[in-house]
Scaffold this motif. Sequence first.
Motif: not given
Length: 366
Positions: A263-270, A291-295
């Motif tokens: 979850x931390x990685x998911x948040x900082x990817x933004x 959006x970040x995950x789909x980019x």
Amino acid sequence: MAEQHDSIRAGAAGTAPVPLSVLDLATVGSGRTATDALRTSVELARGAERLGYHRFWVAEHHSMPGVASSSPAVILAHLAAHTERIRLGSGGVMLPNHAPLVIAEQFGTLEALAPGRIDLGLGRAPGTDGATAAALRRTDRLNEGAEDFPQQLTELTRFLDDDFPDGHPYRRIHAVPGPVQGTVAGGVQAPARPPVWLLGSSGFSARLAGVLGLPFAFAHHFSAAHTIPALDLYRESFRPSATLDEPYALIGVSALAAEDEKEARRQVLTGALSMVRLRTGRPGLIPSPEEAEAHEFSALEQEFAESWLRNVVHGTADAVRDGLDGLVKRTGADELMITGNAHGAQARLRSYELIAEAYGLPGAQD
């Protein structure tokens, strides 16, 4: 030796090796408004105060859709009305963008609104691109502003202290609210004025802060490779002053804690995607985690994102604590100022809660 200001040098709380503070950019996420962002800033400031963080600073940026902190003094006045104890300040105000008298008046007003709680952090960069800086300053001679920084700093300090010498053209000009109000008939001298900090991401401000005996804040979160050389230069250049007996170095660090590493990685990817867009001339709002995950990152974008993420301390609360402890050991920093940029308010507030709990800050157990 000179007296040290308690407003600058504070003892660490809980098990943290140094005081912990918060830097906020009033970031605007996709699907959100500036109103949402500024309400989040209030929520974060109140949360930081409750948890036991030492300071809450906001930074000046311009012409960036995803950053709503173009007017630090206005935001700080609003935060002062919604908090009671935490120190509030600018991290920072970009001095070349403003007349020194205007800054002295703004921060004198803030000091009157929240006595003993205001810090004045100053930078010499524009906080934006060259064209926007020219619009702010009404001139295209941008290098002149940076080169004149020491002179502007002297002028600002004299306005804050109301001590221009006899014969100076500004001798009869006073920043109000300010010390002059204690010198007129029936006047009462205010107990203090906001302490001045110098901010930087290179050696110039580090050396100047040292020579002047001022506290120094370094932007490790976007200039990590230069942190140790700049702090070494600051300490080598330091001369005791009426402000400090010894050097005091704060570093800004990007850090985000979550319930688990994924979850931390998911948040900082933004934040990584936001920086990719900024560096490629496409600044926008902070993307959502979805959006970040789909980019689809290009090879160059992926390389930049991974490089940027290496300087973001993220993971579980324990992992973030270990990362911050290691940073203090490597740099000898006297204080850490954490910026936890993410799309949503709850992810950011939860991160500050988890970090406070990991260090046992006084409000984290309430």
